[in-house]
Design a protein around this motif. Structure first.
Motif: not given
Length: 421
Positions: A179, A177, A175, A76-78, A143, A94, A98
Protein backbone atom coordinates in the motif's frame (compact mmCIF):
# COMPACT_ATOMS: atom_id res chain seq x y z
CA UNK A 1 11.07 -25.08 -11.62
CA UNK A 2 9.01 -27.71 -9.86
CA UNK A 3 5.74 -27.62 -7.98
CA UNK A 4 4.81 -28.51 -4.44
CA UNK A 5 2.12 -31.15 -4.91
CA UNK A 6 -0.53 -32.59 -2.68
CA UNK A 7 -2.18 -35.97 -2.75
CA UNK A 8 -3.95 -35.94 0.59
CA UNK A 9 -7.67 -35.16 0.68
CA UNK A 10 -8.64 -31.63 1.68
CA UNK A 11 -11.57 -30.71 3.86
CA UNK A 12 -14.65 -30.52 1.67
CA UNK A 13 -18.07 -29.00 1.90
CA UNK A 14 -21.31 -30.79 1.19
CA UNK A 15 -20.82 -30.35 -2.54
CA UNK A 16 -17.47 -32.06 -2.41
CA UNK A 17 -15.42 -28.86 -2.93
CA UNK A 18 -12.71 -27.97 -0.43
CA UNK A 19 -13.98 -25.52 2.17
CA UNK A 20 -11.79 -22.75 3.54
CA UNK A 21 -14.33 -21.56 6.06
CA UNK A 22 -13.61 -24.36 8.51
CA UNK A 23 -10.02 -23.34 9.20
CA UNK A 24 -9.52 -21.66 12.61
CA UNK A 25 -8.88 -17.93 12.72
CA UNK A 26 -5.39 -16.60 13.25
CA UNK A 27 -4.95 -13.53 15.39
CA UNK A 28 -2.70 -10.69 14.21
CA UNK A 29 0.85 -11.04 15.42
CA UNK A 30 1.14 -14.67 14.44
CA UNK A 31 -0.36 -16.13 17.64
CA UNK A 32 -3.38 -18.36 17.56
CA UNK A 33 -6.53 -17.40 19.39
CA UNK A 34 -8.29 -19.66 21.85
CA UNK A 35 -10.18 -21.40 19.05
CA UNK A 36 -7.14 -21.87 16.81
CA UNK A 37 -5.77 -25.32 16.21
CA UNK A 38 -2.62 -24.39 14.34
CA UNK A 39 -0.12 -21.51 14.24
CA UNK A 40 0.06 -18.97 11.42
CA UNK A 41 1.78 -20.41 8.36
CA UNK A 42 1.72 -23.96 7.10
CA UNK A 43 1.81 -26.87 9.44
CA UNK A 44 3.83 -29.94 8.42
CA UNK A 45 0.63 -31.94 8.56
CA UNK A 46 -0.85 -29.59 5.96
CA UNK A 47 1.79 -30.60 3.44
CA UNK A 48 1.89 -33.64 1.28
CA UNK A 49 4.12 -34.84 -1.48
CA UNK A 50 7.73 -33.94 -2.10
CA UNK A 51 9.07 -30.48 -1.39
CA UNK A 52 9.90 -28.27 -4.38
CA UNK A 53 13.22 -29.02 -5.95
CA UNK A 54 15.79 -26.39 -5.01
CA UNK A 55 15.48 -23.49 -2.59
CA UNK A 56 14.15 -21.07 -5.20
CA UNK A 57 11.51 -23.32 -6.71
CA UNK A 58 8.47 -21.31 -5.65
CA UNK A 59 6.29 -21.76 -8.74
CA UNK A 60 5.70 -24.18 -11.59
CA UNK A 61 7.55 -23.84 -14.84
CA UNK A 62 7.05 -20.24 -16.05
CA UNK A 63 5.59 -21.38 -19.36
CA UNK A 64 2.94 -23.35 -17.46
CA UNK A 65 2.00 -20.30 -15.36
CA UNK A 66 1.88 -17.52 -17.92
CA UNK A 67 2.21 -19.16 -21.32
CA UNK A 68 4.73 -16.45 -22.19
CA UNK A 69 7.89 -17.89 -20.67
CA UNK A 70 7.95 -15.23 -17.94
CA UNK A 71 9.31 -16.20 -14.54
CA UNK A 72 6.73 -15.33 -11.85
CA UNK A 73 9.58 -13.99 -9.72
CA UNK A 74 10.03 -11.25 -12.33
CA UNK A 75 6.50 -9.95 -11.73
CA UNK A 76 6.32 -6.67 -9.76
CA UNK A 77 3.29 -7.79 -7.73
CA UNK A 78 2.91 -10.74 -5.40
CA UNK A 79 1.46 -13.85 -7.07
CA UNK A 80 -0.05 -16.74 -5.10
CA UNK A 81 -1.75 -19.64 -6.90
CA UNK A 82 -3.70 -22.44 -5.21
CA UNK A 83 -4.81 -25.68 -6.88
CA UNK A 84 -8.24 -27.28 -6.90
CA UNK A 85 -7.75 -28.54 -3.34
CA UNK A 86 -6.89 -25.11 -1.94
CA UNK A 87 -3.17 -25.73 -1.51
CA UNK A 88 -0.51 -23.26 -2.62
CA UNK A 89 1.40 -24.28 -5.76
CA UNK A 90 2.96 -20.90 -6.61
CA UNK A 91 4.35 -18.23 -4.28
CA UNK A 92 6.64 -15.75 -6.03
CA UNK A 93 9.37 -13.60 -4.55
CA UNK A 94 7.20 -10.43 -4.45
CA UNK A 95 4.60 -12.33 -2.38
CA UNK A 96 7.37 -13.48 -0.04
CA UNK A 97 8.56 -9.88 0.36
CA UNK A 98 5.08 -8.50 1.01
CA UNK A 99 4.02 -11.22 3.46
CA UNK A 100 7.45 -11.82 5.07
CA UNK A 101 6.86 -15.55 4.53
CA UNK A 102 9.41 -17.79 2.83
CA UNK A 103 8.16 -19.59 -0.29
CA UNK A 104 9.30 -22.91 1.15
CA UNK A 105 6.91 -22.42 4.06
CA UNK A 106 3.97 -21.45 1.86
CA UNK A 107 4.18 -24.10 -0.85
CA UNK A 108 1.91 -27.03 -0.16
CA UNK A 109 0.06 -25.26 2.65
CA UNK A 110 -3.61 -24.40 2.54
CA UNK A 111 -3.99 -20.92 1.16
CA UNK A 112 -5.92 -19.70 4.20
CA UNK A 113 -2.99 -20.78 6.38
CA UNK A 114 -0.34 -19.28 4.10
CA UNK A 115 -2.38 -16.06 3.77
CA UNK A 116 -4.45 -15.63 6.96
CA UNK A 117 -6.17 -12.49 5.69
CA UNK A 118 -8.73 -10.42 7.58
CA UNK A 119 -10.79 -7.45 6.48
CA UNK A 120 -10.62 -4.12 8.27
CA UNK A 121 -13.39 -5.25 10.63
CA UNK A 122 -11.39 -8.27 11.78
CA UNK A 123 -13.40 -10.88 9.85
CA UNK A 124 -11.64 -13.78 8.15
CA UNK A 125 -11.60 -13.01 4.43
CA UNK A 126 -11.47 -16.60 3.21
CA UNK A 127 -14.53 -17.52 5.27
CA UNK A 128 -16.40 -14.53 3.83
CA UNK A 129 -15.52 -15.13 0.18
CA UNK A 130 -15.37 -18.99 0.25
CA UNK A 131 -13.91 -19.34 -3.27
CA UNK A 132 -14.22 -23.14 -3.34
CA UNK A 133 -17.65 -23.55 -1.80
CA UNK A 134 -19.36 -20.31 -2.85
CA UNK A 135 -21.38 -19.51 -5.93
CA UNK A 136 -19.97 -21.20 -9.02
CA UNK A 137 -20.83 -18.13 -11.12
CA UNK A 138 -18.30 -15.93 -9.33
CA UNK A 139 -15.20 -15.04 -11.33
CA UNK A 140 -13.11 -13.43 -8.61
CA UNK A 141 -12.83 -10.69 -6.02
CA UNK A 142 -12.03 -7.03 -6.73
CA UNK A 143 -9.00 -5.40 -5.16
CA UNK A 144 -9.47 -4.34 -1.56
CA UNK A 145 -7.49 -3.49 1.56
CA UNK A 146 -6.94 -6.48 3.84
CA UNK A 147 -4.77 -7.16 6.87
CA UNK A 148 -1.99 -9.67 7.29
CA UNK A 149 -0.95 -10.98 10.74
CA UNK A 150 0.48 -8.11 12.74
CA UNK A 151 -1.94 -5.62 11.20
CA UNK A 152 0.12 -5.00 8.04
CA UNK A 153 -2.13 -3.66 5.27
CA UNK A 154 -2.01 -5.17 1.79
CA UNK A 155 -4.03 -4.81 -1.42
CA UNK A 156 -5.50 -8.15 -2.47
CA UNK A 157 -7.46 -9.27 -5.53
CA UNK A 158 -8.44 -12.78 -6.61
CA UNK A 159 -9.31 -14.52 -9.85
CA UNK A 160 -11.25 -17.79 -9.99
CA UNK A 161 -10.11 -20.04 -12.84
CA UNK A 162 -12.70 -22.70 -13.67
CA UNK A 163 -12.54 -25.65 -16.05
CA UNK A 164 -15.76 -24.38 -17.63
CA UNK A 165 -18.33 -21.70 -16.75
CA UNK A 166 -20.08 -22.51 -13.47
CA UNK A 167 -17.74 -25.47 -13.07
CA UNK A 168 -15.55 -26.35 -10.10
CA UNK A 169 -12.60 -24.13 -9.24
CA UNK A 170 -9.42 -25.34 -10.93
CA UNK A 171 -7.05 -22.57 -9.83
CA UNK A 172 -7.31 -19.71 -7.37
CA UNK A 173 -5.03 -16.85 -8.42
CA UNK A 174 -4.34 -14.15 -5.82
CA UNK A 175 -2.33 -10.97 -6.41
CA UNK A 176 -0.81 -8.91 -3.61
CA UNK A 177 0.39 -5.34 -3.66
CA UNK A 178 1.85 -3.15 -0.97
CA UNK A 179 0.00 0.00 0.00
CA UNK A 180 3.03 2.31 -0.02
CA UNK A 181 2.34 3.78 -3.47
CA UNK A 182 -1.32 4.35 -2.64
CA UNK A 183 -0.36 5.96 0.66
CA UNK A 184 2.02 8.31 -1.14
CA UNK A 185 -0.73 9.24 -3.60
CA UNK A 186 -3.18 9.84 -0.77
CA UNK A 187 -0.66 12.03 1.06
CA UNK A 188 -0.01 13.97 -2.13
CA UNK A 189 -3.74 14.52 -2.62
CA UNK A 190 -4.13 15.59 1.00
CA UNK A 191 -1.25 18.06 0.62
CA UNK A 192 -2.80 19.42 -2.56
CA UNK A 193 -6.18 19.91 -0.87
CA UNK A 194 -4.56 21.61 2.13
CA UNK A 195 -2.53 23.90 -0.14
CA UNK A 196 -5.54 24.82 -2.25
CA UNK A 197 -7.65 25.51 0.84
CA UNK A 198 -4.92 27.75 2.26
CA UNK A 199 -4.35 29.61 -1.01
CA UNK A 200 -8.08 30.15 -1.57
CA UNK A 201 -8.90 31.27 1.95
CA UNK A 202 -6.92 34.52 1.87
CA UNK A 203 -8.18 35.99 -1.45
CA UNK A 204 -11.73 34.81 -0.86
CA UNK A 205 -11.74 36.46 2.57
CA UNK A 206 -10.51 39.67 0.98
CA UNK A 207 -13.08 39.55 -1.83
CA UNK A 208 -15.90 38.83 0.59
CA UNK A 209 -14.82 41.55 3.02
CA UNK A 210 -14.42 44.32 0.47
CA UNK A 211 -17.59 43.53 -1.46
CA UNK A 212 -19.65 43.33 1.75
CA UNK A 213 -18.21 46.64 2.93
CA UNK A 214 -18.90 48.36 -0.40
CA UNK A 215 -22.47 47.08 -0.53
CA UNK A 216 -23.21 48.16 3.02
CA UNK A 217 -21.48 51.55 3.03
CA UNK A 218 -21.13 52.60 -0.60
CA UNK A 219 -22.05 56.27 -0.01
CA UNK A 220 -19.48 56.73 2.76
CA UNK A 221 -16.43 56.07 0.57
CA UNK A 222 -14.75 58.45 -1.81
CA UNK A 223 -14.18 57.45 -5.43
CA UNK A 224 -10.48 56.83 -4.75
CA UNK A 225 -11.31 54.52 -1.83
CA UNK A 226 -13.84 52.63 -3.93
CA UNK A 227 -11.31 52.24 -6.73
CA UNK A 228 -8.64 50.93 -4.34
CA UNK A 229 -11.00 48.32 -2.91
CA UNK A 230 -12.22 47.24 -6.34
CA UNK A 231 -8.62 46.93 -7.59
CA UNK A 232 -7.85 44.72 -4.58
CA UNK A 233 -10.89 42.57 -5.33
CA UNK A 234 -9.80 42.29 -8.96
CA UNK A 235 -6.25 41.27 -7.98
CA UNK A 236 -7.55 38.62 -5.57
CA UNK A 237 -9.96 37.29 -8.19
CA UNK A 238 -7.02 37.01 -10.60
CA UNK A 239 -5.09 35.06 -7.96
CA UNK A 240 -7.98 32.62 -7.60
CA UNK A 241 -8.20 32.27 -11.39
CA UNK A 242 -4.48 31.45 -11.63
CA UNK A 243 -4.78 28.85 -8.87
CA UNK A 244 -7.70 27.15 -10.61
CA UNK A 245 -5.73 27.16 -13.88
CA UNK A 246 -2.80 25.49 -12.09
CA UNK A 247 -5.07 22.82 -10.67
CA UNK A 248 -6.51 22.12 -14.13
CA UNK A 249 -2.98 21.87 -15.55
CA UNK A 250 -1.95 19.41 -12.83
CA UNK A 251 -5.03 17.29 -13.52
CA UNK A 252 -4.24 17.18 -17.24
CA UNK A 253 -0.56 16.44 -16.68
CA UNK A 254 -1.21 13.63 -14.20
CA UNK A 255 -3.81 12.03 -16.47
CA UNK A 256 -1.76 12.47 -19.65
CA UNK A 257 -4.43 14.72 -21.20
CA UNK A 258 -2.39 17.91 -21.57
CA UNK A 259 -3.06 19.13 -25.12
CA UNK A 260 -0.29 20.77 -27.14
CA UNK A 261 -1.56 22.87 -30.05
CA UNK A 262 1.53 23.32 -32.17
CA UNK A 263 2.09 26.30 -34.42
CA UNK A 264 5.15 28.34 -35.43
CA UNK A 265 6.58 30.16 -32.41
CA UNK A 266 9.16 32.96 -32.35
CA UNK A 267 10.86 32.06 -29.08
CA UNK A 268 13.10 35.17 -29.16
CA UNK A 269 10.08 37.47 -29.48
CA UNK A 270 8.33 35.60 -26.64
CA UNK A 271 11.34 36.18 -24.37
CA UNK A 272 11.34 39.85 -25.30
CA UNK A 273 7.65 40.22 -24.42
CA UNK A 274 8.16 38.75 -20.97
CA UNK A 275 11.16 40.97 -20.25
CA UNK A 276 9.16 44.05 -21.31
CA UNK A 277 6.29 43.02 -19.04
CA UNK A 278 8.63 42.67 -16.07
CA UNK A 279 10.23 46.06 -16.69
CA UNK A 280 6.79 47.63 -17.05
CA UNK A 281 5.95 46.24 -13.60
CA UNK A 282 8.90 48.00 -11.99
CA UNK A 283 11.98 45.89 -12.67
CA UNK A 284 15.08 47.76 -13.85
CA UNK A 285 15.70 47.23 -17.59
CA UNK A 286 19.44 46.68 -16.97
CA UNK A 287 18.66 43.70 -14.75
CA UNK A 288 17.97 41.53 -17.83
CA UNK A 289 20.49 40.30 -20.36
CA UNK A 290 19.03 38.54 -23.40
CA UNK A 291 21.33 36.68 -25.79
CA UNK A 292 19.75 35.10 -28.88
CA UNK A 293 21.67 33.12 -31.50
CA UNK A 294 20.98 34.04 -35.12
CA UNK A 295 20.69 30.53 -36.50
CA UNK A 296 17.70 29.26 -34.52
CA UNK A 297 15.70 26.40 -36.09
CA UNK A 298 12.01 26.88 -36.72
CA UNK A 299 10.07 25.94 -33.61
CA UNK A 300 6.57 24.46 -33.62
CA UNK A 301 5.02 24.59 -30.16
CA UNK A 302 1.98 25.75 -28.23
CA UNK A 303 2.50 29.52 -27.82
CA UNK A 304 0.36 29.77 -24.70
CA UNK A 305 2.29 26.95 -23.04
CA UNK A 306 5.62 28.55 -24.03
CA UNK A 307 4.47 31.79 -22.39
CA UNK A 308 3.58 29.81 -19.28
CA UNK A 309 7.07 28.26 -19.14
CA UNK A 310 8.90 31.55 -19.68
CA UNK A 311 6.67 33.46 -17.28
CA UNK A 312 7.26 30.98 -14.48
CA UNK A 313 11.04 30.74 -14.93
CA UNK A 314 11.56 34.49 -15.27
CA UNK A 315 9.29 35.28 -12.33
CA UNK A 316 11.19 32.80 -10.17
CA UNK A 317 14.52 34.32 -11.21
CA UNK A 318 13.31 37.84 -10.35
CA UNK A 319 11.59 36.88 -7.10
CA UNK A 320 14.10 34.42 -5.65
CA UNK A 321 17.33 35.37 -7.41
CA UNK A 322 19.57 38.42 -7.32
CA UNK A 323 21.68 40.45 -9.72
CA UNK A 324 21.41 40.11 -13.48
CA UNK A 325 18.96 37.63 -14.97
CA UNK A 326 20.46 36.17 -18.16
CA UNK A 327 18.35 34.50 -20.83
CA UNK A 328 20.23 32.56 -23.51
CA UNK A 329 18.40 31.21 -26.58
CA UNK A 330 20.48 28.94 -28.81
CA UNK A 331 20.15 26.04 -31.25
CA UNK A 332 20.90 22.54 -29.99
CA UNK A 333 20.07 18.92 -30.66
CA UNK A 334 18.38 16.22 -28.60
CA UNK A 335 17.56 12.54 -28.83
CA UNK A 336 13.86 11.81 -29.31
CA UNK A 337 11.84 8.85 -28.00
CA UNK A 338 12.74 6.83 -31.12
CA UNK A 339 16.45 7.23 -30.38
CA UNK A 340 17.02 9.61 -33.28
CA UNK A 341 18.82 12.94 -33.03
CA UNK A 342 16.81 15.99 -34.06
CA UNK A 343 17.23 19.74 -34.01
CA UNK A 344 15.92 21.77 -31.11
CA UNK A 345 16.03 25.08 -29.29
CA UNK A 346 17.56 25.54 -25.83
CA UNK A 347 16.53 28.34 -23.46
CA UNK A 348 18.64 28.95 -20.34
CA UNK A 349 17.55 31.27 -17.52
CA UNK A 350 20.27 32.14 -14.99
CA UNK A 351 20.35 34.48 -12.01
CA UNK A 352 23.11 35.57 -9.60
CA UNK A 353 21.38 34.74 -6.34
CA UNK A 354 22.31 32.13 -3.72
CA UNK A 355 21.18 29.32 -6.00
CA UNK A 356 19.52 26.05 -5.06
CA UNK A 357 21.23 23.74 -2.55
CA UNK A 358 22.58 20.52 -4.04
CA UNK A 359 20.43 18.39 -1.76
CA UNK A 360 17.27 20.14 -3.01
CA UNK A 361 17.88 19.96 -6.76
CA UNK A 362 16.26 16.54 -7.03
CA UNK A 363 13.02 17.94 -5.59
CA UNK A 364 12.77 21.18 -7.56
CA UNK A 365 10.26 19.81 -10.08
CA UNK A 366 8.08 18.02 -7.53
CA UNK A 367 4.80 19.34 -6.19
CA UNK A 368 4.86 21.93 -3.41
CA UNK A 369 8.59 22.66 -3.60
CA UNK A 370 9.10 26.29 -2.61
CA UNK A 371 12.81 26.58 -1.84
CA UNK A 372 14.05 28.72 1.02
CA UNK A 373 11.50 31.51 0.56
CA UNK A 374 7.86 30.83 1.26
CA UNK A 375 5.10 32.05 -0.99
CA UNK A 376 3.20 30.69 -3.94
CA UNK A 377 1.69 27.25 -4.25
CA UNK A 378 4.89 25.40 -5.10
CA UNK A 379 3.19 23.97 -8.19
CA UNK A 380 4.72 26.16 -10.90
CA UNK A 381 7.88 24.19 -11.67
CA UNK A 382 5.97 20.90 -11.55
CA UNK A 383 3.66 22.30 -14.24
CA UNK A 384 6.61 23.67 -16.25
CA UNK A 385 8.22 20.24 -16.33
CA UNK A 386 4.94 18.66 -17.43
CA UNK A 387 4.53 21.17 -20.26
CA UNK A 388 8.10 20.76 -21.50
CA UNK A 389 7.79 16.97 -21.50
CA UNK A 390 4.42 17.17 -23.28
CA UNK A 391 6.33 18.93 -26.10
CA UNK A 392 8.85 16.07 -26.16
CA UNK A 393 11.54 18.19 -24.49
CA UNK A 394 13.62 18.13 -21.34
CA UNK A 395 14.31 20.55 -18.49
CA UNK A 396 17.17 20.57 -15.99
CA UNK A 397 18.30 22.66 -13.06
CA UNK A 398 21.84 23.44 -11.97
CA UNK A 399 24.16 26.14 -10.74
CA UNK A 400 25.01 29.07 -12.99
CA UNK A 401 28.46 30.65 -13.54
CA UNK A 402 27.69 33.28 -10.89
CA UNK A 403 26.50 30.74 -8.32
CA UNK A 404 22.80 31.33 -8.87
CA UNK A 405 20.15 28.97 -10.15
CA UNK A 406 20.23 27.91 -13.79
CA UNK A 407 17.19 26.43 -15.52
CA UNK A 408 17.62 25.06 -19.02
CA UNK A 409 14.87 23.59 -21.17
CA UNK A 410 15.20 22.12 -24.66
CA UNK A 411 12.32 21.81 -27.10
CA UNK A 412 12.43 19.80 -30.33
CA UNK A 413 11.53 21.50 -33.59
CA UNK A 414 8.18 19.68 -33.48
CA UNK A 415 7.31 20.41 -37.09
CA UNK A 416 4.31 18.58 -38.58
CA UNK A 417 5.09 15.42 -40.51
CA UNK A 418 4.21 16.93 -43.90
CA UNK A 419 6.87 19.63 -43.38
CA UNK A 420 9.52 17.17 -42.23
CA UNK A 421 9.34 15.19 -45.50
Amino acid sequence: MTVGTNSSPAATNEAGAPSLGAVPAQHPGGRAGPDAAAPVGPDPADRAGPAPAGPDAACPDPADVTGLGIDPDDLPDGLVVADDTGRVICFNSAAARITALAPAEALGARIDRALPLEDLDGRRWWALTDPYGGLATRRGQPERNLLLPGGREVLVSARYVRAHPAGPLRRLVVTLRGTEARRRTERSHAELIATVAHELRSPLTSVKGFTATLLAKWERFTDDQKRLMLETVDADAGRITRLIAELLDISRIDSGRLEVRRQPVDIAAAVGRHVQALTANGQAPDRFLVRVSRSLPALWADPDKIDQILGNLLENAVRHGEGTVTIDVSPTSLTNAAGKTEKGTAVTVTDEGPGIPEESMGRVFTRFWRGSKRGGTGLGLYIVKGIVEAHGGTITVGRGPGGGAEFRFILPVGAPAYLAQ
